[in-house]
Design a protein around this motif. Structure first.
Motif, PDB file in Angstrom:
ATOM      1  N   ALA A 297       0.822  -1.208   0.000  1.00 37.56           N
ATOM      2  CA  ALA A 297       0.000   0.000   0.000  1.00 37.56           C
ATOM      3  C   ALA A 297       0.853   1.254   0.000  1.00 37.56           C
ATOM      4  O   ALA A 297       0.435   2.314  -0.483  1.00 37.56           O
ATOM      5  CB  ALA A 297      -0.922   0.006   1.224  1.00 37.56           C
ATOM      6  N   ALA A 298       2.077   1.150   0.528  1.00 37.76           N
ATOM      7  CA  ALA A 298       2.957   2.319   0.564  1.00 37.76           C
ATOM      8  C   ALA A 298       3.362   2.763  -0.823  1.00 37.76           C
ATOM      9  O   ALA A 298       3.751   3.908  -1.038  1.00 37.76           O
ATOM     10  CB  ALA A 298       4.207   1.998   1.380  1.00 37.76           C
ATOM     11  N   ALA A 299       3.289   1.836  -1.778  1.00 40.42           N
ATOM     12  CA  ALA A 299       3.701   2.158  -3.149  1.00 40.42           C
ATOM     13  C   ALA A 299       2.574   2.794  -3.952  1.00 40.42           C
ATOM     14  O   ALA A 299       2.757   3.148  -5.117  1.00 40.42           O
ATOM     15  CB  ALA A 299       4.187   0.884  -3.850  1.00 40.42           C
ATOM     16  N   LEU A 300       1.384   2.954  -3.344  1.00 38.36           N
ATOM     17  CA  LEU A 300       0.270   3.536  -4.078  1.00 38.36           C
ATOM     18  C   LEU A 300       0.550   4.989  -4.417  1.00 38.36           C
ATOM     19  O   LEU A 300       1.031   5.750  -3.579  1.00 38.36           O
ATOM     20  CB  LEU A 300      -1.019   3.449  -3.255  1.00 38.36           C
ATOM     21  N   GLN A 301       0.240   5.365  -5.644  1.00 35.38           N
ATOM     22  CA  GLN A 301       0.383   6.749  -6.065  1.00 35.38           C
ATOM     23  C   GLN A 301      -0.890   7.527  -5.716  1.00 35.38           C
ATOM     24  O   GLN A 301      -1.968   6.935  -5.541  1.00 35.38           O
ATOM     25  CB  GLN A 301       0.648   6.819  -7.574  1.00 35.38           C
ATOM     26  N   GLY A 333      -9.805   1.517   9.868  1.00 38.52           N
ATOM     27  CA  GLY A 333      -9.998   0.787   8.619  1.00 38.52           C
ATOM     28  C   GLY A 333     -10.458   1.641   7.455  1.00 38.52           C
ATOM     29  O   GLY A 333     -10.906   1.120   6.436  1.00 38.52           O
ATOM     30  N   SER A 334     -10.348   2.962   7.572  1.00 35.27           N
ATOM     31  CA  SER A 334     -10.805   3.833   6.483  1.00 35.27           C
ATOM     32  C   SER A 334      -9.674   4.251   5.546  1.00 35.27           C
ATOM     33  O   SER A 334      -9.876   5.083   4.662  1.00 35.27           O
ATOM     34  CB  SER A 334     -11.491   5.081   7.053  1.00 35.27           C
ATOM     35  N   GLY A 335      -8.471   3.707   5.743  1.00 37.54           N
ATOM     36  CA  GLY A 335      -7.380   3.988   4.813  1.00 37.54           C
ATOM     37  C   GLY A 335      -6.531   5.190   5.176  1.00 37.54           C
ATOM     38  O   GLY A 335      -5.803   5.714   4.323  1.00 37.54           O
ATOM     39  N   LYS A 336      -6.568   5.615   6.426  1.00 40.20           N
ATOM     40  CA  LYS A 336      -5.816   6.813   6.834  1.00 40.20           C
ATOM     41  C   LYS A 336      -4.308   6.612   6.649  1.00 40.20           C
ATOM     42  O   LYS A 336      -3.608   7.477   6.142  1.00 40.20           O
ATOM     43  CB  LYS A 336      -6.117   7.170   8.290  1.00 40.20           C
ATOM     44  N   THR A 337      -3.809   5.441   7.090  1.00 43.99           N
ATOM     45  CA  THR A 337      -2.372   5.172   7.002  1.00 43.99           C
ATOM     46  C   THR A 337      -1.902   5.169   5.555  1.00 43.99           C
ATOM     47  O   THR A 337      -0.834   5.694   5.233  1.00 43.99           O
ATOM     48  CB  THR A 337      -2.037   3.824   7.670  1.00 43.99           C
ATOM     49  N   VAL A 338      -2.705   4.586   4.664  1.00 45.27           N
ATOM     50  CA  VAL A 338      -2.334   4.540   3.246  1.00 45.27           C
ATOM     51  C   VAL A 338      -2.243   5.955   2.672  1.00 45.27           C
ATOM     52  O   VAL A 338      -1.314   6.285   1.925  1.00 45.27           O
ATOM     53  CB  VAL A 338      -3.343   3.690   2.448  1.00 45.27           C
ATOM     54  N   SER A 339      -3.198   6.811   3.042  1.00 45.78           N
ATOM     55  CA  SER A 339      -3.170   8.192   2.552  1.00 45.78           C
ATOM     56  C   SER A 339      -1.908   8.915   3.030  1.00 45.78           C
ATOM     57  O   SER A 339      -1.239   9.607   2.254  1.00 45.78           O
ATOM     58  CB  SER A 339      -4.415   8.952   3.021  1.00 45.78           C
ATOM     59  N   LEU A 340      -1.587   8.753   4.318  1.00 46.43           N
ATOM     60  CA  LEU A 340      -0.399   9.419   4.852  1.00 46.43           C
ATOM     61  C   LEU A 340       0.869   8.921   4.176  1.00 46.43           C
ATOM     62  O   LEU A 340       1.749   9.704   3.810  1.00 46.43           O
ATOM     63  CB  LEU A 340      -0.308   9.183   6.364  1.00 46.43           C
ATOM     64  N   TYR A 341       0.973   7.599   4.012  1.00 44.59           N
ATOM     65  CA  TYR A 341       2.188   7.056   3.423  1.00 44.59           C
ATOM     66  C   TYR A 341       2.314   7.368   1.934  1.00 44.59           C
ATOM     67  O   TYR A 341       3.424   7.460   1.406  1.00 44.59           O
ATOM     68  CB  TYR A 341       2.267   5.549   3.667  1.00 44.59           C
ATOM     69  N   SER A 342       1.195   7.533   1.252  1.00 39.58           N
ATOM     70  CA  SER A 342       1.264   7.973  -0.139  1.00 39.58           C
ATOM     71  C   SER A 342       1.860   9.379  -0.206  1.00 39.58           C
ATOM     72  O   SER A 342       2.642   9.691  -1.110  1.00 39.58           O
ATOM     73  CB  SER A 342      -0.134   7.958  -0.772  1.00 39.58           C
ATOM     74  N   GLY A 343       1.483  10.227   0.774  1.00 39.60           N
ATOM     75  CA  GLY A 343       2.077  11.558   0.848  1.00 39.60           C
ATOM     76  C   GLY A 343       3.543  11.508   1.234  1.00 39.60           C
ATOM     77  O   GLY A 343       4.379  12.205   0.650  1.00 39.60           O
ATOM     78  N   ILE A 344       3.880  10.660   2.230  1.00 40.11           N
ATOM     79  CA  ILE A 344       5.279  10.519   2.672  1.00 40.11           C
ATOM     80  C   ILE A 344       6.163  10.049   1.520  1.00 40.11           C
ATOM     81  O   ILE A 344       7.311  10.488   1.374  1.00 40.11           O
ATOM     82  CB  ILE A 344       5.357   9.533   3.860  1.00 40.11           C
ATOM     83  N   ASN A 345       5.636   9.153   0.693  1.00 42.25           N
ATOM     84  CA  ASN A 345       6.403   8.668  -0.452  1.00 42.25           C
ATOM     85  C   ASN A 345       6.819   9.802  -1.383  1.00 42.25           C
ATOM     86  O   ASN A 345       7.925   9.814  -1.928  1.00 42.25           O
ATOM     87  CB  ASN A 345       5.580   7.641  -1.250  1.00 42.25           C
ATOM     88  N   LEU A 346       5.909  10.760  -1.557  1.00 42.02           N
ATOM     89  CA  LEU A 346       6.222  11.897  -2.424  1.00 42.02           C
ATOM     90  C   LEU A 346       7.274  12.810  -1.794  1.00 42.02           C
ATOM     91  O   LEU A 346       8.065  13.444  -2.500  1.00 42.02           O
ATOM     92  CB  LEU A 346       4.941  12.706  -2.705  1.00 42.02           C
ATOM     93  N   LEU A 347       7.287  12.871  -0.468  1.00 42.45           N
ATOM     94  CA  LEU A 347       8.212  13.772   0.232  1.00 42.45           C
ATOM     95  C   LEU A 347       9.565  13.126   0.530  1.00 42.45           C
ATOM     96  O   LEU A 347      10.506  13.819   0.911  1.00 42.45           O
ATOM     97  CB  LEU A 347       7.575  14.222   1.555  1.00 42.45           C
ATOM     98  N   ASN A 348       9.651  11.811   0.382  1.00 44.34           N
ATOM     99  CA  ASN A 348      10.841  11.066   0.779  1.00 44.34           C
ATOM    100  C   ASN A 348      11.991  11.274  -0.207  1.00 44.34           C
ATOM    101  O   ASN A 348      12.172  10.509  -1.166  1.00 44.34           O
ATOM    102  CB  ASN A 348      10.497   9.577   0.890  1.00 44.34           C
TER     103      ASN A 348
END
Length: 573
Positions: A297-301, A333-348
């Protein structure tokens, strides 16, 4: 001297197929021998390789042996009858119990010459058995469907039903005495391993192991919906809880208080799956819930998350700001972590220092300093945040703001040149603003520190091959919240889930996010400072043209991604 292969004398069904002209004798000999070498039933071999149609074989068999022939798809299989024969016997002999009359059990078979099947099932059930001929391809599907209906082959089981399940390796090292103590519980070990494998195959997000007064059940949450998959014997409740605790390195002897742990299972040399484990004492034993942590899920754009264009624009504009708070809110279970990590991926990036404090660390990412919060050792969110601020961070991610101490430090960090990303458990974005004030954060600090709040839910996607168009009166559509503009669009069409059969029984496949993306405008800041409640803040956001979660969901309905039924399930009208 030439070596000749001894021909097998054809008899029974094979001879009948030759007589009926469905196979030439030489060809029948060759296929019969090949099936023997491959240890496959002759009928299965013929049908799988499309050498003779299953219907032709069934008709020939019925004529030759005088056995009745039926269309298995027209028969409604009864759960009580299916339970009479264990899954291993059904699969071994390719024979499915159809119905019983008194002490006689009728079995669906594609080859009535398989007397061993009839005899073994007769011995196992204590009932007289009689063959009913069905088409091979339909029998294969019926067996799989029956097994799935009974809980993926787990059904109502006894201790000796857990056979030939692949052992999985628990990645963490365990003391030898713990491993030795499990030898006697091998059936339970294999049962839990099969549950974990089945959950992964079905795309489940959670597994629930639940003891009750008279039954024990196992449920999977698939696409947000719980479904029962197994009912093991109640006598195994203690052993199941103990095995899960051993795998997640929890205290097996402690049964009075909740415990949290983690399981890392190695499926192969290169593939591993993580589970977050929570146990809780209930009235009749310990319930265990395992959350599957999806590192993919961390790789989601950002484009894959389901944001509308204007929402994505606001998301990205605020994500790249040098300081302030970026909050994501919603239920578990609403996908909060996935949303945050998608943002972190862009900032990493290599020039950015990112630190996270999480409980637990769900997704492992290289280039990010991740800290596991553990209340037992004193490593709290508050302590982790204080440590981060001494290490020159650019971006801080806090897994969840739970208390005043964490909220206070997060706000101060956001006001002193750091980007702080976190989650809260509230129903929507405006309620997040009042929730922080309820915690004890001053209104001025809330107004000046927060850049953006995203509220979100997950709804099931309609399977594109099985969705069914529907019509509704305009009055009903307006009552649901659709606007005249939406109804008047040329592409406006509502769909309901259709019956996808075995391929997709619910009509849904996968999930998509529906969002409320709320940047904190100057007008909203003034209302916050003035002490406005969540209703006034929501009205202001709507006046600024921002969509709430319901409006976002209706847009997904109008575009055919999901159904109105599903949006009504996850949002408030």
């Amino acid at each position: 001297m030439a070596v000749t292969t001894k021909k097998i004398h054809l008899s029974g069904l094979a001879r009948k197929l030759v007589v009926d002209g469905l196979l030439e004798e030489e060809v029948a000999h060759d296929h019969f021998q090949t099936a023997l070498k491959k240890k496959k039933p002759f009928v299965s071999y013929l049908v799988e390789n499309k050498l003779v149609s299953s219907t032709s074989i069934a008709l020939s068999a019925a004529q030759e042996f005088g056995a009745p022939m039926m269309d298995i798809n027209a028969i409604e299989l009864e759960a009580d009858t299916l339970k009479l024969v264990k899954e291993d016997l059904v699969r071994k002999h390719h024979a499915l119990p159809l119905f019983k009359r008194g002490k006689r059990l009728y079995l669906a078979v594609s080859d009535p010459t398989n007397m061993q099947a009839l005899d073994e099932i007769k011995f196992a059930t204590g009932m007289n058995t009689e063959a009913i001929i069905v088409e091979e391809d339909k029998l294969v599907k019926a067996i799989e469907k029956a097994v799935e209906t009974a809980g993926g082959g787990l059904g109502d089981m006894e201790d000796d039903d857990f056979e030939d399940l692949a052992d999985l390796e628990v990645a963490e090292d365990r003391p030898k005495e713990e491993a030795d103590s499990e030898i006697d519980d091998a059936p339970v070990v294999r049962f839990i391993n099969k549950c974990l494998i089945d959950a992964i195959k079905k795309g489940a997000s959670d597994l629930h192991f639940e003891p009750y007064e008279k039954v024990y059940r196992v449920r999977f949450r698939v696409d947000g919906i719980l479904q029962e998959v197994a009912k093991p014997p109640l006598s195994l409740a203690g052993k199941i809880a103990a095995r899960i605790k051993v795998m997640s390195r929890l205290d097996v002897s402690e049964r009075r208080v909740p415990q949290d742990g983690r399981i890392k299972l190695k499926l192969s040399k290169t593939k591993a799956i993580d589970f977050r484990v929570s146990t809780c004492p209930t009235l009749f034993g310990e319930k265990a819930v395992l959350r599957i942590l999806d590192s993919d899920a961390a790789a989601l754009q950002i484009d894959q998350l389901g944001y509308e264009d204007h929402q994505k624009k606001a998301f990205l504009e605020n994500l790249y700001k040098p300081y302030g708070m970026f909050l994501v809110t919603g239920p578990t279970g609403s996908g909060k972590t996935v949303s945050l990590y998608s943002g972190i991926n862009l900032l990493n990036k290599v020039d950015v220092n990112i630190s996270t404090a999480e409980d637990p660390v769900e997704i492992n990412l290289p280039g990010i300093n991740q800290v596991q919060v553990d209340e037992r050792t004193g490593m709290t969110f508050e302590k982790a945040l204080k440590a981060f601020l001494r290490q020159d961070p650019n971006i801080i991610l806090v897994g969840e703001i739970r208390d005043l101490g964490t909220a206070s430090i997060a706000v101060k960090a956001a006001q002193t040149g750091h980007m702080v990303m976190s989650t809260l458990h509230t129903n929507d974005a405006p309620q997040t603003l009042t929730r922080l004030q309820d915690m004890g954060i001053q209104a001025f600090a809330v107004a000046t520190s927060i850049n953006l709040i995203t509220g979100q839910r997950l709804c099931r996607r309609l399977h594109p091959s099985y969705k069914v168009p529907i019509e509704m009166p305009n009055e009903a559509l307006l009552d649901e919240g659709f606007t005249e503009e939406m109804i008047g669009r040329s592409d406006f069409q509502l769909f309901n889930p259709g019956d996808g059969g075995d391929d997709c029984p619910t009509g849904y496949k996968g999930r998509a996010g529906i969002y409320q993306v709320m940047p904190i405008s100057d007008a909203l800041k003034r209302l916050i400072i003035e002490g406005a409640n969540a209703v006034i803040l929501a009205d202001q956001a709507k006046a600024e043209g921002l969509w709430d979660i319901r409006r976002s969901g209706l847009e997904k309905v109008a575009k055919g991604f999901t159904s109105l039924i599903e949006v009504n399930r996850v949002t408030v009208e």
